[in-house]
Design an enzyme around this catalytic site. Structure first.
Site, PDB file in Angstrom:
ATOM      1  N   SER A  23       9.366 -63.653  -9.066  1.00 24.43           N
ATOM      2  CA  SER A  23       9.763 -62.325  -8.560  1.00 24.43           C
ATOM      3  C   SER A  23       9.203 -61.231  -9.462  1.00 24.43           C
ATOM      4  CB  SER A  23      11.288 -62.220  -8.472  1.00 24.43           C
ATOM      5  OG  SER A  23      11.890 -62.543  -9.713  1.00 24.43           O
ATOM      6  N   ASN A 110      21.967 -64.861 -13.551  1.00 24.59           N
ATOM      7  CA  ASN A 110      22.692 -64.491 -12.332  1.00 24.59           C
ATOM      8  C   ASN A 110      23.528 -63.220 -12.517  1.00 24.59           C
ATOM      9  OD1 ASN A 110      21.543 -66.800 -11.446  1.00 24.59           O
ATOM     10  ND2 ASN A 110      23.434 -68.001 -11.303  1.00 24.59           N
ATOM     11  N   THR A 155      21.285 -30.979  27.190  1.00 22.12           N
ATOM     12  CA  THR A 155      21.908 -32.288  27.357  1.00 22.12           C
ATOM     13  C   THR A 155      21.005 -33.001  28.360  1.00 22.12           C
ATOM     14  OG1 THR A 155      23.290 -31.546  29.187  1.00 22.12           O
ATOM     15  CG2 THR A 155      24.267 -31.422  27.004  1.00 22.12           C
ATOM     16  N   HIS A 156      20.855 -34.305  28.210  1.00 16.95           N
ATOM     17  CA  HIS A 156      19.939 -35.077  29.070  1.00 16.95           C
ATOM     18  C   HIS A 156      18.520 -34.510  29.037  1.00 16.95           C
ATOM     19  CE1 HIS A 156      23.694 -36.684  30.846  1.00 16.95           C
ATOM     20  NE2 HIS A 156      24.082 -35.412  30.825  1.00 16.95           N
ATOM     21  N   SER A 277      -7.371 -34.036  14.703  1.00 20.01           N
ATOM     22  CA  SER A 277      -7.863 -35.245  15.362  1.00 20.01           C
ATOM     23  C   SER A 277      -9.339 -35.395  15.036  1.00 20.01           C
ATOM     24  CB  SER A 277      -7.667 -35.092  16.869  1.00 20.01           C
ATOM     25  OG  SER A 277      -8.602 -35.880  17.568  1.00 20.01           O
ATOM     26  N   LYS A 283      -6.793 -30.187  18.477  1.00 22.12           N
ATOM     27  CA  LYS A 283      -5.523 -30.817  18.094  1.00 22.12           C
ATOM     28  C   LYS A 283      -4.988 -30.373  16.740  1.00 22.12           C
ATOM     29  CE  LYS A 283      -3.551 -33.785  19.986  1.00 22.12           C
ATOM     30  NZ  LYS A 283      -3.888 -35.181  20.223  1.00 22.12           N
ATOM     31  N   ASN A 285      -1.717 -31.933  14.843  1.00 22.21           N
ATOM     32  CA  ASN A 285      -0.717 -32.960  15.105  1.00 22.21           C
ATOM     33  C   ASN A 285       0.422 -32.957  14.074  1.00 22.21           C
ATOM     34  OD1 ASN A 285      -2.215 -33.922  17.284  1.00 22.21           O
ATOM     35  ND2 ASN A 285      -3.427 -35.250  15.957  1.00 22.21           N
ATOM     36  N   GLU A 290       5.996 -37.621  12.740  1.00 22.76           N
ATOM     37  CA  GLU A 290       5.822 -38.931  13.375  1.00 22.76           C
ATOM     38  C   GLU A 290       5.949 -40.063  12.360  1.00 22.76           C
ATOM     39  OE1 GLU A 290       2.495 -38.960  16.408  1.00 22.76           O
ATOM     40  OE2 GLU A 290       2.304 -36.962  15.562  1.00 22.76           O
ATOM     41  N   TYR A 317      25.578 -67.930  -6.641  1.00 22.23           N
ATOM     42  CA  TYR A 317      24.174 -67.521  -6.567  1.00 22.23           C
ATOM     43  C   TYR A 317      23.345 -68.554  -5.818  1.00 22.23           C
ATOM     44  CZ  TYR A 317      19.459 -66.130  -7.792  1.00 22.23           C
ATOM     45  OH  TYR A 317      18.147 -65.750  -7.709  1.00 22.23           O
ATOM     46  N   GLN A 322      17.022 -63.685  -4.249  1.00 21.09           N
ATOM     47  CA  GLN A 322      15.873 -63.022  -4.866  1.00 21.09           C
ATOM     48  C   GLN A 322      15.131 -62.171  -3.830  1.00 21.09           C
ATOM     49  OE1 GLN A 322      13.586 -64.853  -8.147  1.00 21.09           O
ATOM     50  NE2 GLN A 322      11.969 -65.112  -6.646  1.00 21.09           N
ATOM     51  N   LYS A 325      15.427 -57.839  -3.379  1.00 21.12           N
ATOM     52  CA  LYS A 325      14.838 -56.695  -4.066  1.00 21.12           C
ATOM     53  C   LYS A 325      13.740 -55.963  -3.300  1.00 21.12           C
ATOM     54  CE  LYS A 325      15.945 -59.038  -8.084  1.00 21.12           C
ATOM     55  NZ  LYS A 325      16.379 -60.003  -7.086  1.00 21.12           N
TER      56      LYS A 325
HETATM   57  N1  ARG Z   1      14.765 -63.590 -10.279  1.00 24.09           N
HETATM   58  C1  ARG Z   1      16.092 -64.015  -9.913  1.00 24.09           C
HETATM   59  C2  ARG Z   1      16.584 -63.105  -8.779  1.00 24.09           C
HETATM   60  O1  ARG Z   1      16.048 -62.101  -8.600  1.00 24.09           O
HETATM   61  C3  ARG Z   1      17.009 -63.923 -11.080  1.00 24.09           C
HETATM   62  C4  ARG Z   1      18.172 -64.884 -11.048  1.00 24.09           C
HETATM   63  C5  ARG Z   1      17.697 -66.245 -11.158  1.00 24.09           C
HETATM   64  N2  ARG Z   1      18.717 -67.167 -11.398  1.00 24.09           N
HETATM   65  C6  ARG Z   1      18.524 -68.462 -11.263  1.00 24.09           C
HETATM   66  N3  ARG Z   1      19.476 -69.230 -11.529  1.00 24.09           N
HETATM   67  N4  ARG Z   1      17.403 -68.946 -10.817  1.00 24.09           N
HETATM   68  O2  ARG Z   1      17.506 -63.434  -8.079  1.00 24.09           O
END
Ligand code: ARG
Length: 460
Positions: A23, A110, A155-156, A277, A283, A285, A290, A317, A322, A325
């Site tokens: 990660s 964790n 409205t509508h 454009s 144009k 835009n 958008e 966990y 993971q 993120k």
């Molecule tokens: N990179 C892991 C995550 O984002 C960190 C936690 C990992 N823990 C483990 N027991 N493998 O979730």
């Protein structure tokens, strides 16, 4: 490459496993929070007599050096380190030796990642909130300058009743104000430190969770260690708030796009916030609007993605987590990219007052007021409604408007009509009579602006 967790393993992991498992390419974003969390943790370990003061000091110096190197772009990331937590810890040990190996006492990745993520999102919430406050302030300024800019409200998508551009802007300000308070609420619920939850059942060391929480600026600590490491509600809640915020921006964007069309021409965007454009020379835009409308999909996608990741995870966990993120980072970054440009686009946009007024003057949007006129003269509303319906159909048949019908034509349908009907159905009267709280009359909108400005002032 030897892993920090390599003790019970004989062979190396497959290179493709390393790639899937890592990660680090995206959780690098958490470096500041990771260092801050480790500093607080090491200080607490020393205060509790779990490691020596000398080791804690060496850890602090080592982490400060690593932080400086990361910020200077001089830190060497190795994919074999898997994630930012191990990258920093491994480098710390390379730099300071055995003291570095003591940092992870009474801690697990964790609870470490849960801590880092909360710290990171708390800060990002502050930034997003500030950008929404800027947008609200801009809306209040636009409203202030357009208290008498009459436009049709729909409205509508059919012209319904007259309002003002100021009233319209303040509708969006009301929506954004809820977005701000949603973000604030989310931050309150997020504000608990999970550190000390360990891998899942806490730790046997005599740690001081409250001390770490206090030092890191949390309101308190999480109450259950299994929940502490497996909860991602705070990320989901933030994503929900961002999804609603983007939905608001997207609705607004849709209106701006319509208003820019030749069919409406209610506003002119600044050249700085429009594009041309490659083939059609005429144009101009509204790409910014958008894109904001389009990027709403990404943010919804992130919310759905994370809800789906979490939906069948048993405690505590699981590595699936993971996947939290990238989606959250992307949603937050997307919102942060959209908001300031959207605000600047609105701040530099020119309302085309004549066009709005002309559009309001067609489509019988004062028909309700015409009926209300008869009600004031004593007719029951339903009867008045029928009379005005007949007047509108007469107008359509004779290509007239309620303003251009003669008094004779009015009186042919109801002798309650008098020459004061014309003043009663003028657009300005229609708007100014709607002085009810929340309405478009200039005093009512001034009250809305004052309320929003007080809201902003309380947050300076
Ligand atoms: N990179 C892991 C995550 O984002 C960190 C936690 C990992 N823990 C483990 N027991 N493998 O979730």
């Amino acid at each position: 490459m030897a892993k920090l967790w390599g003790g019970r393993f004989d062979g190396d992991t497959d290179a493709l496993v390393d790639e899937l498992n890592a990660s680090l390419p995206f959780d690098r974003k958490l470096y500041r929070e990771d260092v801050a969390g480790s500093l607080a943790h090491a200080g607490m370990l020393a205060a509790q007599g779990i490691i020596t003061r000398e080791d804690a000091d060496a850890i602090a110096v080592g982490l400060a050096g690593i932080l400086a190197d990361i910020e200077a772009g001089a830190f060497e990331y190795r994919q074999s380190d898997e994630d930012i937590h191990m990258a920093i810890e491994a480098e710390l040990t390379r730099r300071i030796g055995d003291a570095g190996k003591r940092l992870h006492t009474a801690r697990s990745r964790n609870d470490q990642v849960a801590l880092d993520f909360r710290l990171y999102l708390k800060r990002e919430i502050g930034e997003v909130r500030g950008l929404v406050l800027d947008l609200i302030a801009t809306l209040a300024d636009i409203a202030d300058a357009n208290l008498d800019t009459i436009m049709p409200a729909y409205t509508h998508m059919q012209r319904a009743q007259p309002t003002t551009f100021a009233h319209y802007m303040m509708a969006y300000a009301s929506m954004m104000r809820r977005d701000v308070t949603r973000l604030e609420d989310c931050r309150v619920r997020m504000d608990y430190s999970p550190l000390g939850s360990g891998a899942l059942t806490g730790t046997t060391y005599p740690i001081d969770r409250e001390r770490v929480a206090r030092e890191l600026g949390f309101a308190g600590v999480t109450e259950n260690s299994l929940d502490g490491v497996s909860d991602r509600d705070y990320a989901l809640e933030l994503m929900s708030d961002l999804a609603i915020l983007m939905m608001h921006l997207s609705r607004f964007a849709e209106e701006v796009i319509l208003w820019c069309s030749w069919e409406f021409k209610f506003v002119e965007l600044s050249d700085r916030y429009s594009t041309g454009s490659s083939i059609m020379p005429q144009k101009k835009n509204p790409d910014i609007a958008e894109l904001v409308r389009g990027k709403t999909g990404r943010v919804y996608g992130g919310l759905m993605g994370l809800l789906t990741v979490m939906k069948a995870l048993p405690l505590a966990y699981n590595k699936d987590m993971q996947e939290d993120k990238e989606q959250v980072f992307d949603a937050v970054d997307t919102v942060k990219k959209c908001l300031p440009v959207f605000t600047a686009m609105l701040a530099t946009m020119t309302p085309l007052r004549e066009n709005m007024r002309n559009a309001a003057a067609r489509g019988f949007i004062n028909a309700t007021d015409c009926a209300d006129y008869l009600v004031k003269k004593g007719l029951p509303f339903r009867d008045a409604y029928t009379v005005v319906g007949k007047l509108v159909s007469l107008c359509i048949a004779t290509d007239k408007t309620l303003e251009t019908l003669s008094l004779e034509e009015y009186r042919a349908l109801s002798d309650a009509f008098d020459s004061d009907v014309y003043a009663a159905i003028s657009l300005d009267t229609c708007v100014e009579q709607r002085s009810v709280t929340g309405g478009p009359a200039s005093d009512a909108v001034k009250a809305q602006i004052a309320s929003v400005r007080a809201f902003l002032g309380a947050r300076e």
